[in-house]
Scaffold this active site. Structure first.
Site, PDB file in Angstrom:
ATOM      1  N   PHE A  56       0.848  -1.186   0.000  1.00  0.00           N
ATOM      2  CA  PHE A  56       0.000   0.000   0.000  1.00  0.00           C
ATOM      3  C   PHE A  56       0.888   1.242   0.000  1.00  0.00           C
ATOM      4  CE2 PHE A  56      -4.203  -1.707   1.976  1.00  0.00           C
ATOM      5  CZ  PHE A  56      -4.217  -2.723   1.019  1.00  0.00           C
ATOM      6  N   GLU A  57       0.709   2.083  -0.991  1.00  0.00           N
ATOM      7  CA  GLU A  57       1.519   3.294  -1.114  1.00  0.00           C
ATOM      8  C   GLU A  57       0.606   4.516  -1.215  1.00  0.00           C
ATOM      9  OE1 GLU A  57       4.456   2.924  -4.223  1.00  0.00           O
ATOM     10  OE2 GLU A  57       4.879   0.825  -3.737  1.00  0.00           O
ATOM     11  N   GLY A  58       1.227   5.669  -1.443  1.00  0.00           N
ATOM     12  CA  GLY A  58       0.470   6.901  -1.641  1.00  0.00           C
ATOM     13  C   GLY A  58      -0.420   7.229  -0.464  1.00  0.00           C
TER      14      GLY A  58
END
Length: 587
Positions: free
Chosen positions: A372-374
């Protein structure tokens, strides 16, 4: 006037300076600094050859303190020379009115002094110095506490440093210590880098809660009513390898890589059957949501128009089985740079579980990688304790993963690939902070990692595409060299106070749960690290050689290995990354 200030208040005939190592000539011996904020420097100094340098970070004001034995109902004068802005000097536990004084302006050395009287039953006080939030490092030197000596004629004398310290591992998580009893000592304190002191009353101790396959260094000090002795000579012990790898069934040292299974990204498509045997864990990039908040994860092979050499579904599934037959693990990686996932509702949570299960079942996969990024993870205002998160996207993600783990059993492989912003930055900042205004994503992976640590197979933080991050030495480290990987990994294997709060320490992970994440080539991401520098980082962390100026808090021969973005980019670069791994670990 200058001579009068330097001399300080005159001491009565029976008075003495009761602070131990107030000039910091013996390092930090006798001192405790919050969040590892203190270090000893040789320049600038006020007197002697050393001074204390302490650096505030996040919610930690860099408080360094010492508990001193005093006489009841007596007057004491506390003094120190300081340099910096907003530097405080004080005493607590006086039994009367605690005192504090400070200087506001930086510049030349300034003397701070204050006086207090102990209460009728007070036998010890804590003297301390600290800076202020958001301020740069400050200096303290020649700290004194002058007054009646409780260990004067007829009183107890300071005990000698313990001798004969031995350390031996009794299990993968415990070490037994013994030493020679010190005449006149009433208690002992066991010191270990990065851990809270352990107090005992006899000349032996059992240290538990350690990590398997890890080298520890111990020292012991003795104490009585007169104070605390210097620390003993060090003794080391290495715990044997222990059980438990989060169900991963991985080799002792594993190479993890992402396979561009659903896109090419300029590096070219690599068929599953063509992935070399060097790769122990293959993460399929990526499963992505139908919308940011749906929780509905979909995965498909790269379209023929983008990847002309893509295999058929049947060929892909057969290749996955062949890899697994050779002991490899194949996972679905969820998220990535473009796949924002926010499980803001229980409905999204349940959809996540069902859709991820469908992918795992359809392709016969071994588990899940959370990438999970951003803006996928952020903390709601007021959610300040990583041990008890309240933010829905955090709580629902933890619940979903636990459900998947329960469904697939102990063989389920769980890995995570957060960015440094979501993990190590938590040493300074956590969420929006106690007063708001900070980036709510700071440290937002910590509650997820902590809640799932017993289920976690591997954490491989992305040591790339990162800004400079403060390490446990309270210095900023920048990506691209061995130093960055050493400092970032040391934080995971040592643990650290979150946002500088010593009451909220993120505990260390086991070394078999940690791999270092790097880009395979300069094209793969910012922060590419040459094979020579990668080798230096591995040497430092597993052998304590080639460490440069950074001092790690342990030695971890059981460090699991390396992760890279990506298998495709490594092929593009002539397999330089994987070949270096094989050469180092004998693959």
């Amino acid at each position: 006037m200058a001579g009068f200030l330097a001399a300080g208040p005159p001491a009565a005939a029976a008075d003495a300076d009761l602070v131990r190592n107030g000039g910091f000539e013996a390092g930090l011996d006798g001192w405790s600094c919050s969040g590892g904020s203190g270090t000893v420097v040789t320049t600038p100094v006020h007197g002697g050859s050393s001074a204390l340098r302490a650096t505030p970070a996040g919610q930690d004001n860099a408080r360094c303190s010492q508990t001193v034995t005093v006489a009841p109902d007596s007057t004491y004068t506390l003094g120190a020379w300081v340099q910096g802005a907003y530097v405080y000097l004080g005493a607590s536990g006086t039994g009367t009115t605690d005192v504090s004084t400070w200087t506001q302006t930086p510049g030349a050395w300034k003397q701070l002094t204050t006086t207090f009287r102990t209460g009728p039953s007070t036998t010890s006080v804590t003297v301390h110095t600290h800076g202020w939030y958001g301020q740069p490092a400050h200096l303290t030197d020649d700290l004194t506490l002058v007054g009646p000596d409780p260990g004067g004629p007829g009183g107890p004398q300071l005990p000698a440093a313990p001798t004969g310290l031995t350390a031996s591992a009794t299990s993968s998580t415990s070490v037994a210590l013994t030493w020679s009893a010190v005449p006149g000592a009433t208690s002992y304190t066991v010191h270990r880098d990065g851990a809270a002191p352990l107090s005992v009353t006899s000349a032996s101790a059992a240290v538990t809660g350690l990590t398997a396959a890890t080298t520890y260094t111990f020292r012991v000090s003795a104490a009585n009513a007169a104070g605390t002795s210097p620390q003993s000579a060090p003794a080391t012990a290495t715990t044997p390898g222990g059980g438990g790898d989060g169900g991963g069934g991985l080799p002792a040292h594993a190479l993890v890589g992402y396979l561009h299974a659903s896109f090419a990204n300029g590096s070219g498509y690599v068929r599953m059957a063509d992935v070399p045997a060097s790769w122990d864990v293959i993460n399929l990039a990526f499963g992505e949501p139908t919308s940011v908040t749906s929780g509905d994860i979909r995965f498909r092979l790269c379209p023929v128009a983008e990847c002309p050499n893509v295999e058929s579904e049947a060929e892909f599934k057969a290749a996955v089985k062949a890899k697994q037959a050779n002991g490899k693990k194949v996972l679905i990686s969820i998220g990535g740079q473009n796949g924002q996932v926010q499980l803001a509702s229980t409905a999204a949570r349940d959809t996540f579980v069902s859709s991820v299960s469908k992918i795992i079942d359809e392709y016969g996969l071994d588990g899940l990688d959370i990438d999970f990024e951003g803006h996928s993870l952020s903390l709601a205002t007021g959610d300040t304790d990583f041990r008890a998160p309240t933010t829905p996207v955090i709580v629902n993600l933890v619940s979903a993963v636990k459900t998947l783990k329960a469904k697939y059993g102990p063989g389920f492989v769980l890995t995570m690939a957060p960015e440094t912003f979501f993990v190590q930055l938590g040493y300074q900042y956590y969420g929006s902070g106690p007063w708001g205004g900070q980036d709510p994503r700071a440290g937002a992976y910590l509650p997820v990692i902590h809640a799932l640590r017993d289920d976690l197979t591997l954490l491989h933080v992305q040591d790339y595409n990162s800004g400079s991050i403060m390490g446990l030495d309270n210095q900023y480290h920048s990506m691209g060299g061995a130093d960055f990987h050493i400092a970032m990994t040391d934080m995971l294997l040592t643990g650290f106070p979150v946002a500088g709060n010593a009451a909220r320490v993120f505990p260390a992970l086991r070394p078999d749960q940690v791999a270092i994440g790097l880009p395979a080539t300069t094209d793969a991401g910012n922060g590419h690290t040459s094979p020579t520098e990668v080798t230096k980082a591995l040497n430092c962390l597993t052998k304590k050689t080639d460490c440069g100026t950074y001092r790690t808090h342990g030695t971890w021969p059981g460090l699991r290995g390396l992760m890279t973005w990506s298998i495709n980019w490594d092929r593009f670069g002539g397999w330089e990354f994987s070949r270096n791994f094989d050469a180092y670990f004998g693959g």
